[in-house]
Design an enzyme around this catalytic site. Structure first.
Site, short mmCIF file in Angstrom:
data_model
loop_
_atom_site.label_atom_id
_atom_site.label_comp_id
_atom_site.label_asym_id
_atom_site.label_seq_id
_atom_site.Cartn_x
_atom_site.Cartn_y
_atom_site.Cartn_z
CG HIS A 117 6.63 -0.43 6.68
ND1 HIS A 117 5.50 -0.55 5.91
CD2 HIS A 117 7.23 -1.65 6.63
CE1 HIS A 117 5.41 -1.79 5.42
NE2 HIS A 117 6.44 -2.47 5.83
O1 RIB Z 1 3.60 -2.82 9.43
C1 RIB Z 1 4.87 -2.23 9.49
C2 RIB Z 1 5.19 -1.82 10.89
O2 RIB Z 1 5.27 -2.97 11.72
C3 RIB Z 1 6.57 -1.15 11.01
O3 RIB Z 1 6.53 -0.21 12.05
C4 RIB Z 1 7.50 -2.27 11.39
O4 RIB Z 1 8.62 -1.82 12.16
C5 RIB Z 1 6.60 -3.09 12.26
O5 RIB Z 1 6.62 -2.53 13.56
#
Ligand code: RIB
Ligand code: CA
Length: 306
Positions: A231
């Site tokens: 992500h």
């Molecule tokens: O949904 C994914 C996000 O949530 C990413 O930033 C992960 O690190 C969590 O913070």
């Protein structure tokens, strides 16, 4: 040269975003700011310090930030990244964060530097950015760009059926940033769900035979079992190679009132920047990424680190 502040909640995918940024000479890291998110604020701050030390970048200051969301009394954390937030991978203790609050550092830099010269990348809950905006109305419009990992525009969430974790962890902050008047480059689950880490790619990090490669490999082996998606590297990779991604002009509103819709990012595609629908394009919602090229870029840059 892109001059940026990286706001994060390390977190293992945050760690990869930090290492990618440290390994990219196109980026000038003005500071790292941290926030309660994956884990409580004290843990995310200490993890950011450890990771910057691991990358040999103690020259970049770390600023600890909000310990709770704007409108909820407690931080909404998770255990996807383990109790310590780094999958149990023990790193040398970093130095202490700076004394200044993260939101004050963000405001100070945006006010002191010429308008349009500092990019904000945020890959955790948006509490620090919202606090800075609330204290200095119009502040975020001084940013060169707001590049955010968060939201789920046209697909289900990952923490509730409707909401992605970062936007759900502080929905009022997400709404505040989306309504700031500076268009947001939004890397939500629509695109990050396609940033899949292949097992052989994770193994290839361990074969770099560097401390950063070994640490990334160990962290990801723990994390990938729960969430094999890169992500937080997406916003940083976009700064380096925008052609990796495809996005659409949208208007996005974030539900922030308590209830089942909390943290939901309601998006509508608009026909053009100067939309005829009378609605403002406040976000470019990214929906596609060239996964293999993304993984190659991340590995290439981590390979340059100690
Ligand atoms: O949904 C994914 C996000 O949530 C990413 O930033 C992960 O690190 C969590 O913070
Ligand atoms: Ca994160």
């Amino acid at each position: 040269m892109t001059r940026l502040i990286l706001d994060c909640d390390p977190g293992i995918d945050d760690a990869l975003a930090l290492l990618l940024a440290c390994g990219s000479p196109e980026l000038e890291l003005l500071g790292i700011t941290t926030v309660a998110g994956n884990r409580p604020a004290g843990i995310t701050a200490a993890n950011a310090c450890r990771l910057m030390g691991l990358a040999g970048r103690d020259d970049v200051p770390v600023f600890a930030g909000a310990v709770r969301p704007l409108a909820q009394a407690e931080a909404r954390c998770n255990l996807v990244h383990g109790e310590d937030g780094l999958g149990g991978v023990v790193l040398p203790a970093g130095r202490a964060p700076a004394a200044e609050h993260a939101s004050d550092f963000i405001a100070r830099m945006l006010l002191a530097e010429p308008a349009g010269s500092v990019t904000l990348v945020a890959v955790g809950p948006l509490t620090n950015l919202a606090l800075a905006e609330i204290k200095h109305p119009g502040l975020l419009r001084r940013a060169k760009a707001l590049v955010v990992m968060g939201g789920a525009a046209f697909r289900p969430g990952n923490i509730t059926p409707l909401a992605e974790f970062n936007f759900h962890a502080d929905p009022l902050a997400a709404s505040t940033v989306m309504e700031s008047g500076r268009q947001v480059h939004m890397f939500g689950l629509d695109v990050t769900s396609k940033a899949v880490m292949a097992a052989d790619w994770i193994e290839s990090l361990g074969m770099l035979d560097t401390r950063c490669g070994r640490a990334a490999h160990a962290m990801l082996r723990a994390y990938a079992l729960e969430d094999p998606l890169l992500h937080d590297a997406c916003p940083v990779a976009w700064l380096l190679e925008p052609s990796l991604f495809k996005g659409e002009a949208c208007t996005v509103e974030v539900d922030w009132l308590p209830g089942p819709n909390e943290g939901r990012s309601c998006a509508r595609r608009l026909r053009s920047d100067s939309s005829t629908d009378g609605e403002r394009v406040n976000a470019i919602v990214y929906t596609h990424v060239d996964g293999p090229r993304l993984l190659a870029l991340v590995r290439e840059r981590i390979a340059t680190l100690p």
